[in-house]
Design a protein around this motif. Structure first.
Motif: not given
Ligand code: SF4
Ligand code: SF4
Ligand code: SF4
Lengths: 272, 349
Positions: A205-216
């Motif tokens: 699964a993706c662990r979110g290492c690249r940070g949130l998108i704008d407007d997540a």
């Protein structure tokens, strides 16, 4: 096409991090030689022992976590024409910012007990919070194809903005089966892509290492998981993982502890 | 569409037929995913046994073969004058096992791309493909009968309906007739025709997901506007992740990217899939975003499929394949939301 007057001098610097981004760049193998043919490397601790104080392009890894880091990054900024924040620690603080949940004196007492008073520590911050950054590269570690792209953009003086699309887009472009179908919890729908969905491609699964998108939309999974009507996929996910709200927040805060990319926000309280 | 001829082909003969095609052409069709049994994808078949005729659906439609997610368009140099080299692939292939909804998806794109200025790359790729359709049975997400695609045949060359011990093969083009000459076939008798008819009847009877109003009415509802509470309620759950668009057989929005060569003397231009659900999609120069609110983007997906393109081309830009609903991890189901809109419009009067 080479808009630099002379071969630009490149230096790598590290702040609080594992130096994994620098190291992973070496895995570019022969491609690395193609890229380096355009520049002169003058400082790169992982690769060479010489260090020069004169450079044009500074790749900086790691988060700012000490008072002395602030002085050091300012000096680098003064000397370099182009400053690049390399990787998630440098760009959004990564795990380093987990400590921001505590007051620094409490934290020092917790970790070092009475020896804490000798240690210089401040809340972790991305480099862009301290100095102006010309290019940001995300990823823990950075994705090699993206590094290559940014390197070429720098050399041709073109801008580069990290993607604001979620990882799901790259799953689709690569026809990767959504890991939700296997009952896993994935942060891909709220996480910036650019990694070419490398984790989900290998079944993780993706662990979110690249940070949130704008407007997540962080409310969406909570609604889907705990809403009255469970989506069959989400039901499976909930069954397999028995997630509580607290655990979801823990997953989010593995990487996402400070503000978002490009916004230069102050460190937040650690709940993303 | 009335076929130009009907033959039957036994299971073993069909496998020999596939092997014979594979000896001279690439065959792309549904196969089971190695990493997860029970899930399928369109991909190159190496052997006849790779073909999974009983597949329910695939994550991505066969569109991915005709308009690849990252399509190489041309390479360029920075010489003066610059040199351009168009990237073309003319090799023919067979696209096997395309369900009626996906045939309709290809047909929808044929119309969209033929609309001036015509898109040459799509039509070039289409000419490469011989298409063999395959009839199916629905799952809980399928709603082809609500959008009139359950019996679609255009633009296939051959169409297969599973019958006992083999297939009933409808011939829909000269190309299809020619291809079928590679196979051992026999004439279809009353019994086989009846079996295929039963298959089709069963299929329609088994479809559970349905729109509560005809397409014309849905277009009117979307045109009249209002319905903001429904859009906003749906948007609360929506990630704006774009999976619904990127899994859709009729969506064709794209982005362009240039990748420079390592020597920086030239590069390659690619076209990649994009999605109107993504925040930056409608961002224009100066930073204005004319669909900056999530609910506006949700609404746009419905308007595009059931209003704008419906009025322009006289067909919904939705094939009832249900892929968007399957792909959505937060339960935004196209049939449920459409029916909520229909109900809300009744309330608003
Ligand atoms: S695996 Fe994760 S990133 Fe990929 S489509 Fe599913 S939710 Fe999105
Ligand atoms: S797949 Fe679902 S969550 Fe993602 S953009 Fe589409 S409707 Fe929203
Ligand atoms: S809108 Fe959904 S159901 Fe309709 S064609 Fe696209 S993916 Fe299939």
């Amino acid at each position: 096409m080479m808009p630099f007057a002379r071969k630009p001098r490149v230096a790598f610097f590290d702040f609080a991090c594992c130096e994994g981004c620098q190291l992973s760049i070496l895995e570019l193998d022969e491609k690395l030689f193609d890229l380096l043919a355009h520049v002169e490397v003058v400082a790169w601790r992982e690769v060479m022992s010489e260090i020069s104080e004169e450079y044009d392009i500074a790749f900086c890894e790691g988060s700012i976590t000490r008072q002395q880091d602030i002085e050091r990054i300012k000096t680098i900024r003064d000397k370099a024409e182009i400053v690049v924040s390399l990787g998630t620690c440098a760009s959004i603080s990564c795990h380093n910012a987990l400590k921001n949940k505590w007051a620094m004196n409490e934290l020092l007492a917790l970790v070092y007990s009475e020896y804490g008073e000798h240690i210089d520590t401040i809340p972790a911050r991305p480099i862009a919070d301290v100095v102006n950054v010309d290019y940001q590269i995300l990823g823990c570690p950075v994705s090699l194809p993206e590094f290559e792209t940014v390197f070429k953009r720098i050399l041709t003086r073109q801008a580069y903005t990290p993607s604001n699309q979620p990882v799901c887009v790259e799953c689709k472009r690569n026809d990767i089966l959504c890991v939700h179908e296997k009952g896993m919890v994935c942060l891909g729908p709220v996480t910036r892509c650019g990694c070419n969905a490398i984790c989900t491609a290998f079944g993780d699964a993706c662990r979110g290492c690249r940070g949130l998108i704008d407007d997540a939309n962080l409310e969406a999974p909570v609604r889907a998981l705990f809403g009255e009507k469970l989506h069959p996929i989400m039901a499976e996910v909930a069954r397999n993982n028995r997630l509580t709200g607290k655990e979801i927040i823990a997953r989010f805060s593995l990487y996402n502890n400070t503000g978002r990319v490009g916004k230069g926000e102050e460190s937040s309280d650690g709940t993303a | 569409m009335t076929p130009r001829g009907i033959q039957i082909i036994s299971g073993p003969d069909f496998n020999m037929f596939l092997e014979a095609i594979m000896a001279v052409q690439t065959v792309i069709g549904p196969r089971e995913r190695g990493d997860q049994p029970g899930y399928y994808l369109f991909s190159r078949l190496q052997r006849a046994e790779d073909f999974a005729p009983g597949y329910k659906t695939t994550t991505l439609p066969p569109k991915k073969i005709l308009a690849s997610p990252k399509e190489k368009l041309f390479s360029f140099t920075f010489d003066k004058p610059p040199r351009l080299r168009l990237h073309v692939d003319a090799s023919p292939f067979v696209l096997l096992g395309v369900h009626p909804c996906d045939l309709a998806g290809i047909d929808a794109l044929d119309h969209a791309y033929a609309h001036p200025p015509a898109e040459m790359r799509w039509s070039a790729n289409r000419k490469r493909a011989t298409i063999i359709g395959l009839d199916c049975q629905p799952d809980a997400y399928c709603f082809c009968s609500s959008v009139g695609t359950d019996a679609a045949r255009i633009p296939c060359d051959l169409f297969l309906t599973p019958i006992d011990h083999g297939y009933l093969a409808e011939i829909h083009s000269d190309r299809g007739r020619q291809l079928l000459q590679k196979a051992n076939t026999s004439n279809a008798g009353e019994e086989e025709l009846a079996a295929a008819k039963r298959w089709r009847q069963q299929k329609v009877e088994r479809i559970r997901a349905k729109f509560d109003a005809p397409l014309e009415r849905i277009a009117d509802i979307l045109e009249t506007g209002g319905l903001t509470p429904t859009w906003k309620e749906t948007a609360k759950r929506c990630y704006s992740c774009g999976s619904c668009n990127t899994a859709c057989p009729t969506c064709f929005c794209f982005d362009m990217i240039d990748e420079l060569d390592p020597d920086l003397r030239g590069g390659t231009r690619y076209r990649t899939w994009d999605s109107c659900q993504l925040l930056d999609f409608a961002m224009v120069a100066g930073g204005h975003n004319f669909r900056g609110e999530r609910w506006q983007r949700v609404r746009h997906r419905w308007q595009r499929k059931f209003l704008y393109l419906f009025r322009q081309f006289g067909r919904p830009y939705c094939t009832g394949c249900g892929r968007c609903s399957r792909a959505c991890t937060v339960d935004i189901n196209i049939v449920d939301v459409t029916n909520q809109l229909i109900a809300a419009a009744k309330m608003e009067g």
